[in-house]
Design a protein around this motif. Structure first.
Motif, PDB file in Angstrom:
ATOM      1  N   ASN A 127       0.816  -1.222   0.000  1.00 51.22           N
ATOM      2  CA  ASN A 127       0.000   0.000   0.000  1.00 51.22           C
ATOM      3  C   ASN A 127       0.843   1.262   0.000  1.00 51.22           C
ATOM      4  O   ASN A 127       0.530   2.229  -0.686  1.00 51.22           O
ATOM      5  CB  ASN A 127      -0.919   0.025   1.226  1.00 51.22           C
ATOM      6  CG  ASN A 127      -1.910  -1.113   1.246  1.00 51.22           C
ATOM      7  OD1 ASN A 127      -1.849  -2.010   0.414  1.00 51.22           O
ATOM      8  ND2 ASN A 127      -2.803  -1.098   2.198  1.00 51.22           N
ATOM      9  N   SER A 128       1.929   1.248   0.773  1.00 51.14           N
ATOM     10  CA  SER A 128       2.731   2.456   0.925  1.00 51.14           C
ATOM     11  C   SER A 128       3.761   2.635  -0.184  1.00 51.14           C
ATOM     12  O   SER A 128       4.239   3.733  -0.412  1.00 51.14           O
ATOM     13  CB  SER A 128       3.441   2.451   2.281  1.00 51.14           C
ATOM     14  OG  SER A 128       4.271   1.302   2.385  1.00 51.14           O
ATOM     15  N   ASP A 129       4.150   1.550  -0.847  1.00 50.04           N
ATOM     16  CA  ASP A 129       5.158   1.624  -1.903  1.00 50.04           C
ATOM     17  C   ASP A 129       4.495   1.893  -3.249  1.00 50.04           C
ATOM     18  O   ASP A 129       4.076   0.977  -3.940  1.00 50.04           O
ATOM     19  CB  ASP A 129       5.959   0.313  -1.991  1.00 50.04           C
ATOM     20  CG  ASP A 129       6.763   0.055  -0.742  1.00 50.04           C
ATOM     21  OD1 ASP A 129       7.097   1.036  -0.054  1.00 50.04           O
ATOM     22  OD2 ASP A 129       7.056  -1.113  -0.458  1.00 50.04           O
ATOM     23  N   ASN A 130       4.418   3.153  -3.629  1.00 53.33           N
ATOM     24  CA  ASN A 130       3.814   3.559  -4.903  1.00 53.33           C
ATOM     25  C   ASN A 130       2.349   3.161  -5.022  1.00 53.33           C
ATOM     26  O   ASN A 130       1.808   3.049  -6.115  1.00 53.33           O
ATOM     27  CB  ASN A 130       4.599   2.965  -6.083  1.00 53.33           C
ATOM     28  CG  ASN A 130       6.042   3.413  -6.092  1.00 53.33           C
ATOM     29  OD1 ASN A 130       6.327   4.583  -5.896  1.00 53.33           O
ATOM     30  ND2 ASN A 130       6.954   2.482  -6.296  1.00 53.33           N
ATOM     31  N   GLY A 131       1.682   2.902  -3.912  1.00 55.23           N
ATOM     32  CA  GLY A 131       0.243   2.648  -3.919  1.00 55.23           C
ATOM     33  C   GLY A 131      -0.193   1.459  -4.732  1.00 55.23           C
ATOM     34  O   GLY A 131      -0.947   1.589  -5.686  1.00 55.23           O
ATOM     35  N   ASN A 132       0.251   0.261  -4.372  1.00 53.59           N
ATOM     36  CA  ASN A 132      -0.156  -0.974  -5.033  1.00 53.59           C
ATOM     37  C   ASN A 132       0.156  -0.972  -6.528  1.00 53.59           C
ATOM     38  O   ASN A 132      -0.673  -1.328  -7.350  1.00 53.59           O
ATOM     39  CB  ASN A 132      -1.648  -1.251  -4.814  1.00 53.59           C
ATOM     40  CG  ASN A 132      -2.012  -1.342  -3.349  1.00 53.59           C
ATOM     41  OD1 ASN A 132      -2.880  -0.630  -2.861  1.00 53.59           O
ATOM     42  ND2 ASN A 132      -1.333  -2.207  -2.614  1.00 53.59           N
ATOM     43  N   LYS A 133       1.372  -0.627  -6.865  1.00 56.08           N
ATOM     44  CA  LYS A 133       1.786  -0.605  -8.269  1.00 56.08           C
ATOM     45  C   LYS A 133       2.043  -2.023  -8.757  1.00 56.08           C
ATOM     46  O   LYS A 133       2.675  -2.834  -8.074  1.00 56.08           O
ATOM     47  CB  LYS A 133       3.047   0.241  -8.441  1.00 56.08           C
ATOM     48  CG  LYS A 133       3.457   0.411  -9.894  1.00 56.08           C
ATOM     49  CD  LYS A 133       4.619   1.371 -10.046  1.00 56.08           C
ATOM     50  CE  LYS A 133       4.996   1.532 -11.513  1.00 56.08           C
ATOM     51  NZ  LYS A 133       6.130   2.464 -11.686  1.00 56.08           N
ATOM     52  N   LEU A 134       1.555  -2.328  -9.975  1.00 55.02           N
ATOM     53  CA  LEU A 134       1.733  -3.643 -10.577  1.00 55.02           C
ATOM     54  C   LEU A 134       2.953  -3.647 -11.486  1.00 55.02           C
ATOM     55  O   LEU A 134       3.094  -2.794 -12.363  1.00 55.02           O
ATOM     56  CB  LEU A 134       0.489  -4.018 -11.383  1.00 55.02           C
ATOM     57  CG  LEU A 134       0.561  -5.304 -12.207  1.00 55.02           C
ATOM     58  CD1 LEU A 134       0.706  -6.524 -11.305  1.00 55.02           C
ATOM     59  CD2 LEU A 134      -0.678  -5.429 -13.100  1.00 55.02           C
ATOM     60  N   PHE A 135       3.849  -4.618 -11.272  1.00 59.00           N
ATOM     61  CA  PHE A 135       5.001  -4.839 -12.139  1.00 59.00           C
ATOM     62  C   PHE A 135       4.807  -6.167 -12.849  1.00 59.00           C
ATOM     63  O   PHE A 135       4.602  -7.195 -12.188  1.00 59.00           O
ATOM     64  CB  PHE A 135       6.302  -4.878 -11.326  1.00 59.00           C
ATOM     65  CG  PHE A 135       6.717  -3.549 -10.779  1.00 59.00           C
ATOM     66  CD1 PHE A 135       7.562  -2.718 -11.501  1.00 59.00           C
ATOM     67  CD2 PHE A 135       6.261  -3.117  -9.536  1.00 59.00           C
ATOM     68  CE1 PHE A 135       7.955  -1.487 -10.995  1.00 59.00           C
ATOM     69  CE2 PHE A 135       6.646  -1.889  -9.020  1.00 59.00           C
ATOM     70  CZ  PHE A 135       7.489  -1.070  -9.757  1.00 59.00           C
ATOM     71  N   THR A 136       4.857  -6.166 -14.188  1.00 52.41           N
ATOM     72  CA  THR A 136       4.649  -7.395 -14.947  1.00 52.41           C
ATOM     73  C   THR A 136       5.717  -7.569 -16.014  1.00 52.41           C
ATOM     74  O   THR A 136       6.405  -6.604 -16.392  1.00 52.41           O
ATOM     75  CB  THR A 136       3.275  -7.398 -15.649  1.00 52.41           C
ATOM     76  OG1 THR A 136       3.244  -6.338 -16.612  1.00 52.41           O
ATOM     77  CG2 THR A 136       2.137  -7.240 -14.659  1.00 52.41           C
ATOM     78  N   LYS A 137       5.812  -8.799 -16.506  1.00 51.17           N
ATOM     79  CA  LYS A 137       6.766  -9.114 -17.573  1.00 51.17           C
ATOM     80  C   LYS A 137       6.331 -10.413 -18.234  1.00 51.17           C
ATOM     81  O   LYS A 137       5.765 -11.289 -17.584  1.00 51.17           O
ATOM     82  CB  LYS A 137       8.171  -9.287 -16.969  1.00 51.17           C
ATOM     83  CG  LYS A 137       9.287  -9.453 -17.962  1.00 51.17           C
ATOM     84  CD  LYS A 137       9.677  -8.143 -18.581  1.00 51.17           C
ATOM     85  CE  LYS A 137      10.885  -8.300 -19.483  1.00 51.17           C
ATOM     86  NZ  LYS A 137      11.164  -7.122 -20.276  1.00 51.17           N
ATOM     87  N   VAL A 138       6.568 -10.516 -19.536  1.00 52.18           N
ATOM     88  CA  VAL A 138       6.385 -11.784 -20.238  1.00 52.18           C
ATOM     89  C   VAL A 138       7.732 -12.484 -20.259  1.00 52.18           C
ATOM     90  O   VAL A 138       8.742 -11.907 -20.674  1.00 52.18           O
ATOM     91  CB  VAL A 138       5.853 -11.559 -21.672  1.00 52.18           C
ATOM     92  CG1 VAL A 138       5.818 -12.879 -22.435  1.00 52.18           C
ATOM     93  CG2 VAL A 138       4.470 -10.931 -21.638  1.00 52.18           C
ATOM     94  N   LEU A 139       7.742 -13.734 -19.794  1.00 54.97           N
ATOM     95  CA  LEU A 139       8.979 -14.491 -19.666  1.00 54.97           C
ATOM     96  C   LEU A 139       9.023 -15.667 -20.637  1.00 54.97           C
ATOM     97  O   LEU A 139       7.998 -16.315 -20.885  1.00 54.97           O
ATOM     98  CB  LEU A 139       9.131 -15.035 -18.242  1.00 54.97           C
ATOM     99  CG  LEU A 139       9.083 -14.029 -17.090  1.00 54.97           C
ATOM    100  CD1 LEU A 139       9.269 -14.764 -15.766  1.00 54.97           C
ATOM    101  CD2 LEU A 139      10.134 -12.950 -17.261  1.00 54.97           C
ATOM    102  N   TYR A 140      10.215 -15.933 -21.135  1.00 48.42           N
ATOM    103  CA  TYR A 140      10.465 -17.035 -22.051  1.00 48.42           C
ATOM    104  C   TYR A 140      11.506 -17.969 -21.427  1.00 48.42           C
ATOM    105  O   TYR A 140      12.138 -17.611 -20.430  1.00 48.42           O
ATOM    106  CB  TYR A 140      10.954 -16.485 -23.396  1.00 48.42           C
ATOM    107  CG  TYR A 140       9.981 -15.517 -24.023  1.00 48.42           C
ATOM    108  CD1 TYR A 140       8.922 -15.978 -24.799  1.00 48.42           C
ATOM    109  CD2 TYR A 140      10.107 -14.145 -23.813  1.00 48.42           C
ATOM    110  CE1 TYR A 140       8.011 -15.088 -25.366  1.00 48.42           C
ATOM    111  CE2 TYR A 140       9.206 -13.251 -24.376  1.00 48.42           C
ATOM    112  CZ  TYR A 140       8.158 -13.726 -25.148  1.00 48.42           C
ATOM    113  OH  TYR A 140       7.260 -12.846 -25.700  1.00 48.42           O
ATOM    114  N   PRO A 141      11.717 -19.170 -22.011  1.00 50.63           N
ATOM    115  CA  PRO A 141      12.681 -20.102 -21.415  1.00 50.63           C
ATOM    116  C   PRO A 141      14.040 -19.456 -21.159  1.00 50.63           C
ATOM    117  O   PRO A 141      14.593 -18.773 -22.018  1.00 50.63           O
ATOM    118  CB  PRO A 141      12.779 -21.213 -22.468  1.00 50.63           C
ATOM    119  CG  PRO A 141      11.420 -21.228 -23.087  1.00 50.63           C
ATOM    120  CD  PRO A 141      11.015 -19.772 -23.160  1.00 50.63           C
ATOM    121  N   GLY A 142      14.528 -19.631 -19.946  1.00 50.18           N
ATOM    122  CA  GLY A 142      15.799 -19.046 -19.532  1.00 50.18           C
ATOM    123  C   GLY A 142      15.655 -17.718 -18.821  1.00 50.18           C
ATOM    124  O   GLY A 142      16.596 -17.267 -18.156  1.00 50.18           O
TER     125      GLY A 142
END
Length: 204
Positions: free
Chosen positions: A113-128
């Motif tokens: 809640n306090s760190d940037n207000g519930n910011k979502l970090f995402t990424k598409v990952l591939y093998p490796g």
């Protein structure tokens, strides 16, 4: 010119004793209670024919006693094609790094809640590819590919624990009071009742 400071013999002796004590403390062994214990565990593919399309096969201190006091554990996660999901969850006692072995995963975590207000970090990952989930934060993995996906997770605890958010909130026994959840989620009571009546599958 400044004159050198002179200390009484008792003060000098006390200073030497304190210094020796400090060295003894700083030289203590901060490591585990044991050197090692050789242990192996077979991590065959998990059955993903379930409601969420994933299976977590843990290798922590409950499965491998040799991990006791070592502060590490592993898990293999299998994901069904086209939407196999390791649902939003947290590990209260561990950070996690995830290595994709097969397939394509969409992964992410939400800050507090306090760190940037519930910011979502995402990424598409591939093998490796590798992704890190900080300790205690809600995170997930989702198979966006048309084939099975497999990942290996390393965790910084011999017993990281897992809290699957939907299961904990809507599948608790006994159920959380309706008034609490309707106010928390700002929905009508029939929505909460519907969610509480679902079968919340545990993929662990």
């Amino acid at each position: 010119m400044m004159k050198g400071a002179h200390f009484p013999a008792t003060t000098a002796a006390f200073a030497l004793l304190a210094l020796a004590t400090f060295h003894l403390v700083s030289a203590s062994d901060p490591s585990s209670l044991q050197d090692f214990c050789v242990a192996l565990k077979n991590t065959d593919a998990g059955n993903t024919s379930n409601a969420v399309g994933s299976k977590v096969t843990p290798a922590n201190v409950e499965q491998i006693a040799g991990l006791n006091t070592l502060g590490i554990s592993l898990a293999r996660i299998d994901y069904a094609p086209n939407g196999g999901l390791n649902p939003p969850h947290t590990h209260p006692r561990a950070s996690e790094f995830l290595v994709v072995m097969e397939g394509t995963l969409y992964v992410g975590f939400v800050t507090s809640n306090s760190d940037n207000g519930n910011k979502l970090f995402t990424k598409v990952l591939y093998p490796g590819d590798v992704f890190v989930f900080p300790v205690g934060l809600i995170h997930f993995q989702f198979n966006i590919g048309k084939v099975n996906a497999v990942a290996i997770a390393g965790l910084s605890s011999q017993n990281p624990g897992v809290i699957t958010i939907a299961n904990a909130v809507f599948g608790s026994k006994p159920p959380i009071k309706l008034d609490v959840l309707t106010k928390a989620f700002q929905v009508e009571s029939n929505v909460v009742e519907y969610l509480q009546n679902q079968f919340w599958y545990d993929n662990n």
